[in-house]
Enzyme design. Structure first.
Site, mmCIF file in Angstrom:
data_model
loop_
_atom_site.group_PDB
_atom_site.id
_atom_site.type_symbol
_atom_site.label_atom_id
_atom_site.label_comp_id
_atom_site.label_asym_id
_atom_site.label_seq_id
_atom_site.Cartn_x
_atom_site.Cartn_y
_atom_site.Cartn_z
ATOM 1 N N ALA A 176 -6.499 -4.840 8.083
ATOM 2 C CA ALA A 176 -7.446 -3.862 7.546
ATOM 3 C C ALA A 176 -8.658 -4.499 6.881
ATOM 4 O O ALA A 176 -9.595 -3.776 6.518
ATOM 5 C CB ALA A 176 -6.737 -2.951 6.534
ATOM 6 N N TRP A 190 0.871 -1.181 0.000
ATOM 7 C CA TRP A 190 0.000 0.000 0.000
ATOM 8 C C TRP A 190 0.904 1.226 0.000
ATOM 9 O O TRP A 190 1.735 1.388 0.915
ATOM 10 C CB TRP A 190 -0.891 -0.031 1.239
ATOM 11 C CG TRP A 190 -1.888 1.083 1.306
ATOM 12 C CD1 TRP A 190 -2.660 1.557 0.297
ATOM 13 C CD2 TRP A 190 -2.227 1.852 2.475
ATOM 14 N NE1 TRP A 190 -3.471 2.579 0.753
ATOM 15 C CE2 TRP A 190 -3.215 2.779 2.079
ATOM 16 C CE3 TRP A 190 -1.785 1.839 3.794
ATOM 17 C CZ2 TRP A 190 -3.770 3.691 2.966
ATOM 18 C CZ3 TRP A 190 -2.336 2.734 4.681
ATOM 19 C CH2 TRP A 190 -3.333 3.652 4.271
ATOM 20 N N LYS A 198 -13.415 -1.190 6.105
ATOM 21 C CA LYS A 198 -13.848 -2.130 5.064
ATOM 22 C C LYS A 198 -14.869 -3.126 5.577
ATOM 23 O O LYS A 198 -15.917 -3.318 4.960
ATOM 24 C CB LYS A 198 -12.643 -2.862 4.485
ATOM 25 C CG LYS A 198 -11.681 -1.979 3.696
ATOM 26 C CD LYS A 198 -10.700 -1.276 4.593
ATOM 27 C CE LYS A 198 -9.714 -0.421 3.797
ATOM 28 N NZ LYS A 198 -8.786 0.320 4.687
ATOM 29 N N ASP A 208 -0.700 -5.131 10.092
ATOM 30 C CA ASP A 208 -1.788 -4.290 9.603
ATOM 31 C C ASP A 208 -2.960 -5.201 9.252
ATOM 32 O O ASP A 208 -2.888 -5.982 8.297
ATOM 33 C CB ASP A 208 -1.307 -3.519 8.373
ATOM 34 C CG ASP A 208 -2.330 -2.498 7.883
ATOM 35 O OD1 ASP A 208 -3.419 -2.394 8.474
ATOM 36 O OD2 ASP A 208 -2.039 -1.811 6.877
#
Length: 413
Positions: free
Chosen positions: A222, A139, A255, A220
């Site tokens: 997410a 990312w 999300k 991470d």
């Protein structure tokens, strides 16, 4: 004061350097300006349903109604945030066994980005000589976040674009260069931008490797629930925590709760020494206070209501499963369209990175109205029943001409 005197004053901004425009925002504008009725938007990284909308899940709507009726104050939460929310999310992420061998500190943050930024600042303050290791491609904001704290950023090749698989052997070889105390950024599931993940065996091996090398995992998370489900998407993280004495975890509710604009995130720090963890907690709170002071509450309260209300939690799990199933369906349809696309079926989440050049990306946009970043990263949620076959037919010769060698290769999911 005269104009001459004003002109003699040095400008406070004259030494600033121009910054590149956000390429994704430019792509959004180009897509909006295109008048072709069969154009396809595979750019911005948000979930979309069959109709191309990014809906508010029914569980979120119901929780917001309850919040509207019951909330009697908009006073500050405190810098650490909604403590009940932090407890509920910890159960979701770490499981019923919580974190054996670890003590836990948490701060609510403005989105997963806020969690990453707070964790980066904490690491930089705790050990100014530490480096952060990032897998590539990744990312793009990861490098910006850590770079802006002054942490030296090192990279390794996480992904092989030709096989469309994670390069696990290359990962271990590269991380052999990391020094004790360095941090390693890992995506727990639904890797952005490639969709690839490690097998559980590889996660176990990586966990032992990081612990032996005394490297600090910064995980991470997410997209929990959008890959293989809530529990399986946390298995890699839990494997890492079983071996590492210290770790950081950044979490996003954007999300899996569809709360993109509400900015709900958490940073957890886990450590096996209670006294040192208290030091970390105090510094987390201090850094958060100086950065955003107090976290936003509307989205956080919505998530809390969902997780503490049995019926709403069941509805949310169903909402999430519908999103996950749609993403899996798109991947399956592409994977069976032609053997060249088979690796897409072994990946998870919204993203995949195709082995095509920026020139090909521009040609796809200009000739066929297919919009994606020049990296070749696509958001599969932008496809539906009407566009999948057309997309596959258009892409096939480009994939072949790229010299890909991944026919009949199974991925690493």
């Amino acid at each position: 004061m005269s104009t001459d005197l004003l002109l003699e004053r040095p400008s406070p901004f004259s030494s600033l350097q121009p910054q590149p425009a956000d390429a994704l925002l430019a792509l959004i504008a180009m897509y909006a300006a295109d008048t072709r009725p069969d154009k396809i938007d595979l750019g911005i990284g948000v979930y979309r349903d069959e109709a191309g909308n990014t809906p508010v899940p029914p569980s979120v709507k119901a929780a917001e109604r309850l919040l509207l009726e019951s909330q009697d104050s908009k006073s500050y939460l405190g810098t650490e945030g909604d403590m009940r929310l932090l407890d509920l999310l910890a159960q979701l992420v770490f499981g019923p066994a919580a974190t054996p061998g670890h003590h836990l500190a948490a701060v609510q943050t403005p989105g997963g980005t806020g969690a990453l930024r707070l964790g980066a600042a904490l690491l930089a303050r705790a050990n100014p000589s530490a480096q952060i290791w990032l897998g590539t491609p990744g990312w793009p904001n990861h490098a910006l976040i850590f770079g802006n704290t002054g942490m030296p950023v090192r990279t390794w090749r996480y992904y092989d674009p030709q096989s469309m698989r994670a390069d696990f052997e290359g990962t271990l070889e590269a991380l052999n260069q990391a020094q004790p105390g360095d941090a390693v950024l890992l995506q727990a599931c639904c890797h952005n931008p490639t969709g690839t993940s490690l097998t559980l065996r590889q996660w176990d091996e990586l966990a032992s490797f990081l612990a032996e090398r005394r490297l600090i995992p910064f995980v991470d998370l997410a997209y929990q629930g959008l890959g293989d489900g809530l529990e399986k998407d946390a298995e890699g993280l839990r494997s890492i925590l079983a071996e590492s004495p210290s770790a950081l975890v950044a979490y996003s509710c954007s999300k899996n709760f569809g709360l993109y604009r509400e900015r709900v995130g958490v940073l957890w720090v886990l450590h096996n020494d209670a006294h040192e963890l208290d030091l970390a907690r105090g510094n987390m709170v201090s850094l958060a206070r100086a950065t955003w002071s107090m976290p936003p509450d509307h989205g956080a309260a919505t998530v809390r209501i969902i997780l503490e209300t049995e019926a709403l939690k069941a509805q949310w799990v169903q909402d999430l499963e519908e999103m996950r199933a749609r993403l899996s369906w798109v991947r399956s349809e592409l994977a069976t369209a032609h053997p060249e696309f088979a690796p897409l079926g072994d990946q998870r989440g919204m993203f995949s990175t195709l082995p095509i050049s920026p020139a090909t990306v521009r040609e796809l946009r200009e000739k066929h109205g297919i919009f994606m970043p020049e990296s070749g990263r696509i958001n599969l949620a932008g496809l539906n029943r009407h566009s999948i076959d057309r997309f596959a037919a258009i892409m096939l010769p480009y994939i072949r001409s790229a010299g890909s060698s991944f026919q009949n290769i199974k991925g690493t999911q």
